[in-house]
Enzyme design. Structure first.
Site, short mmCIF file in Angstrom:
data_model
loop_
_atom_site.label_atom_id
_atom_site.label_comp_id
_atom_site.label_asym_id
_atom_site.label_seq_id
_atom_site.Cartn_x
_atom_site.Cartn_y
_atom_site.Cartn_z
N GLU A 168 -10.04 9.77 -3.61
CA GLU A 168 -9.02 9.96 -4.42
C GLU A 168 -7.70 9.02 -3.94
OE1 GLU A 168 -11.02 12.33 -4.86
OE2 GLU A 168 -10.59 13.22 -6.71
N TYR A 170 -6.64 8.70 -0.91
CA TYR A 170 -5.78 8.69 0.31
C TYR A 170 -6.22 8.02 1.35
CZ TYR A 170 -4.32 12.89 -2.24
OH TYR A 170 -3.83 13.80 -3.25
N ARG A 218 -15.87 14.51 1.70
CA ARG A 218 -15.48 13.90 0.17
C ARG A 218 -15.48 12.57 0.06
NH1 ARG A 218 -11.83 16.98 -3.56
NH2 ARG A 218 -12.07 15.66 -5.52
N HIS A 256 -5.78 8.36 -7.23
CA HIS A 256 -4.76 9.02 -8.06
C HIS A 256 -4.11 7.99 -8.84
CE1 HIS A 256 -5.14 12.93 -7.04
NE2 HIS A 256 -4.80 12.80 -5.64
N GLN A 343 -1.49 22.31 -17.21
CA GLN A 343 -0.11 22.68 -17.42
C GLN A 343 0.38 23.76 -16.40
OE1 GLN A 343 -0.64 22.69 -22.10
NE2 GLN A 343 1.27 23.45 -21.60
#
Ligand code: NAP
Ligand code: SF4
Length: 675
Positions: A168, A170, A218, A256, A343
């Site tokens: 992701e 990081y 991961r 991201h 949401q």
């Protein structure tokens, strides 16, 4: 065991020193409860409820190994012995339910939203304000030791393992590619140097925690950023972490900062399982696949095909903690399905609010929003079967009240019946399936095609009436709007009217965007076709290019579309944080023209007359669609109140501004929990 349609999903997984009862991993997801010691009782209950629901293994939200690794100031950290006690609450609660849990160690690197951030090189990310400091060699050594110490403390706290967050975008991911790693020491340059940081973390963690402790790594299997890793590099890293002692490899998709959506509702179900499948041939340890897997049949098909050994889901278990039990009992049609809207979960986290779930407002509020049997059983009438009415009726019935639900349409669902017709929002149908079955199971009397008026309701002598009559579209009062080529959005989305080749949409809120999507995307929806979707967004399924990127091949819109708003600036700014950019990008790719600062003058034979920057302009359109927002429909509530009948108003009927299903369902559930 009795016949199950999900034999692969429910098969145990032997990890050598421990056997997991099934193939479901609750993936890491930040809830906001990890960051304060005072919230750990709530966090413990949140996980315990899911352990009771039968999940094989769970992973906490990201916990930083040191202060530099915080995502934001005062993020949850595991670096000192005094951090252990609060985590014990979580592990004890999970173990008491027979579950297992790993702690995720996440170092944010340059994604940190604070001034102490560090990275392999001093290169700011495009999505954060702070420029990181480049780690020195001793800083790298200290960081590796912090990961190892964090894992040791996790073991001390009773965790069954750790997940080392290597994807992701990081810190670990930042070491792996030249776009973020310009180092010239033994941690930069050649592949074996760039890999050194994660491999050392895994190896030294394994040495420190012993053999009987789960280490999930991961792995970013698809970076989806320019100059990301090549497939060969990713395979080399997978082999490296396997050799270093990882127990399982989890799949990470997209940094991201990637501009390709990876988890929202318009992403096809199981869209990225093909990436894990490619990796299956390369390593021997079990692989976990992830992203947009939300129903047991989807998970089962992947496992049966051998794409992966385990399935990771986070949001679907927020939506329904009983997901695994329901699959086991062959009651998948009773699952409250995650609709991937983000949401109430991710959008909340980005707004520094506690996560919850649009379809399950009890998520992360398990200790506060308690649905208990009512002390006195009463009779309630609920008017309107949109999300608010459905939530109210089910919660009241769950508590033992007798409920009659009135709906003037011939089906339940309200605005969700329109939402499910938008390409990319097919999941909304699942919520209606869930509520429909729930109403049946709870014995709610559902009256369709029934207009409940004050007289009828009074005659029923209910103990209380819930008004969930929703909204009426706002009238924008544009001269000429009575013409036959001017339509309300409901007629357009329900397919009642044919729309021509050129169309103007008045109003660019959530519904204006939905209508633009509907009109620019001819069926079938790309969300139902993985290769077509990958083509449209520019994902290289051959994995021949770095980062897995290719040139997007967008099918042109069959119409010329203008999306308009009166507020100056580009439309779509008020859409939700984690999904708004996807809607804007999708419409831009379809050449939808978005105009802000518009004054509507009139509609006539020539088209829609507007002024922009005080300049007159005529949009020569065949049709105009009105999406100018909503007004509360609460006339009935006022009548009942005048008759002195106990009346409660929920959802859009209460407040139409910024109406959304999240507020409607949460408000209705909270109210019903107290009646
Ligand atoms: P909305 O988001 O409040 O947008 C209404 C739009 O109409 C705005 O663009 C507004 O912009 C315009 N408008 C307001 N008064 C007007 C007037 N008198 N004349 C002309 N234009 C006017 O409402 P919505 O689009 O109906 O959506 C309702 C709710 O449903 C949303 O708030 C959202 O929460 C939910 N929803 C969400 C999604 C989603 O993807 N998350 C999708 C659909 C619906 P200007 O005032 O600048 O013209
Ligand atoms: Fe899924 Fe939406 Fe609930 Fe998040 S808020 S868990 S995306 S249904």
């Amino acid at each position: 065991m009795s016949e199950t349609p999900y034999p692969h999903l429910l098969a145990p997984l032997d990890l050598g020193f421990v056997t997991l009862p099934n193939r479901v991993l609750m993936g890491s997801m930040h809830t906001g409860l990890e960051d304060h010691a005072r919230d750990y009782d709530k966090l413990a209950t949140y996980f315990a409820v899911r352990a009771r629901g039968g999940v094989g293994l769970m992973v906490t939200g990201g916990i930083a190994p040191n202060i530099e690794g915080w995502l934001k100031p005062l993020s949850g950290t595991m670096s000192m012995r005094w951090h252990v006690a609060r985590h014990r609450k979580v592990t004890s609660a999970v173990h008491a339910e027979g579950g297992r849990i790993c702690m995720q160690i996440l170092h944010a690197g340059r994604y940190a939203v604070h001034p102490l951030s560090v990275a392999p090189s001093k290169i700011k990310s495009p999505i954060t304000r702070f420029t990181p400091r480049a780690l020195s060699s001793s800083g790298i050594e200290r960081t590796i030791r912090a990961f190892v110490r964090s894992a040791q403390l996790a073991r001390e706290a009773g965790y069954d393992g750790v997940e080392i967050m290597g994807s992701e975008g990081y810190l670990i991911n930042q070491f792996l590619v030249a776009r973020t790693n310009k180092r010239e020491d033994e941690f930069g340059g050649a592949l074996e140097n760039r890999m050194r940081f994660p491999v050392e973390i895994v190896q030294r963690t394994r040495e420190a925690v012993g053999r009987d402790f789960i280490i999930i790594y991961r792995l970013s299997m698809l970076d989806l950023v320019d100059r990301g890793q090549s497939w060969e590099e990713i395979v080399a890293l997978a082999k490296g972490v396997e050799a270093a002692g990882a127990t399982l490899i989890n799949t990470g998709i997209g940094w991201h900062e990637a501009r390709i959506p990876t988890i929202i509702t318009s992403v096809p179900r199981a869209a990225f399982a093909w990436v894990t499948r490619r990796m299956k041939k390369q390593v021997r340890i079990p692989l976990i696949t992830t992203n947009r897997i939300n129903m047991p049949e989807v998970a089962e098909a992947l496992l049966a095909r051998g794409d992966a050994d385990m399935i990771s889901m986070a949001r679907p278990l927020l939506a329904d903690p009983e997901w695994v039990n329901k699959a086991r009992e062959n009651r998948a049609d009773r699952i409250n399905t995650c609709i991937a809207c983000n949401q109430a979960c991710l959008d909340h986290v980005f707004e520094n609010k506690r996560a919850s779930c649009l379809v399950n407002p009890r998520a992360c509020f398990e200790t506060e929003l308690v649905i208990e049997p009512a002390a006195r059983k009463k009779r309630f009438g609920v008017v309107g079967a949109g999300p608010a009415g459905l939530a109210a009726a089910c919660t009241l019935a769950e508590r033992g009240h007798a409920v009659t639900l009135y709906e003037q349409a011939n089906e339940i669902g309200g605005q969700f019946n329109l939402a499910k017709r938008i390409p990319g929002k097919e999941e909304f149908a699942e919520t209606l399936r869930y509520f429909s079955n729930r109403l049946h199971d709870l014995g709610v009397e559902v009256r369709l095609n029934a207009t409940a008026d004050a007289k009828t309701l009074r005659a029923q002598n209910y103990d209380g009436v819930i008004i969930a009559t929703g909204v009426n579209p706002r009238d924008p009062r544009i001269p000429g709007q009575e013409r036959v080529n001017v339509h309300g959005y409901t007629d357009v989305v329900s397919g009642k009217v044919e729309i021509g080749k050129r169309v103007a949409i008045v109003g660019a809120g959530g519904i204006g965007f939905d209508v633009a999507e509907y009109l620019s995307q001819p069926p079938p929806s790309p969300t139902l076709d993985i290769p077509r979707w990958m083509h449209e967004w520019g994902v290289d399924m051959s994995l021949a290019h770095r980062g897995g990127l290719s040139k997007p091949q967008v099918e042109p819109s069959p119409r010329e579309i203008w999306l308009l708003q009166r507020t100056p600036g580009r439309p779509g700014k008020r859409l939700n944080k984690t999904t708004g950019w996807v809607h804007r990008a999708a419409l831009k790719a379809k050449d939808v023209q978005m105009l802000g600062g518009v004054v509507y003058e009139r509609i006539d034979d020539a088209g829609l007359h507007i002024r922009v920057d005080d300049q007159p302009r005529v949009l020569e359109v065949d049709d105009v669609v009105i999406c100018a927002g909503q007004e509360s429909n609460r006339a009935l509530a006022d009548e009942l109140l005048a008759l002195d009948i106990e009346t409660h108003v929920v959802g859009g009927a209460d407040v139409a501004a910024e109406l959304d299903a999240k507020r409607a369902i949460a408000q209705a559930t909270r109210l019903a929990a107290t009646l």
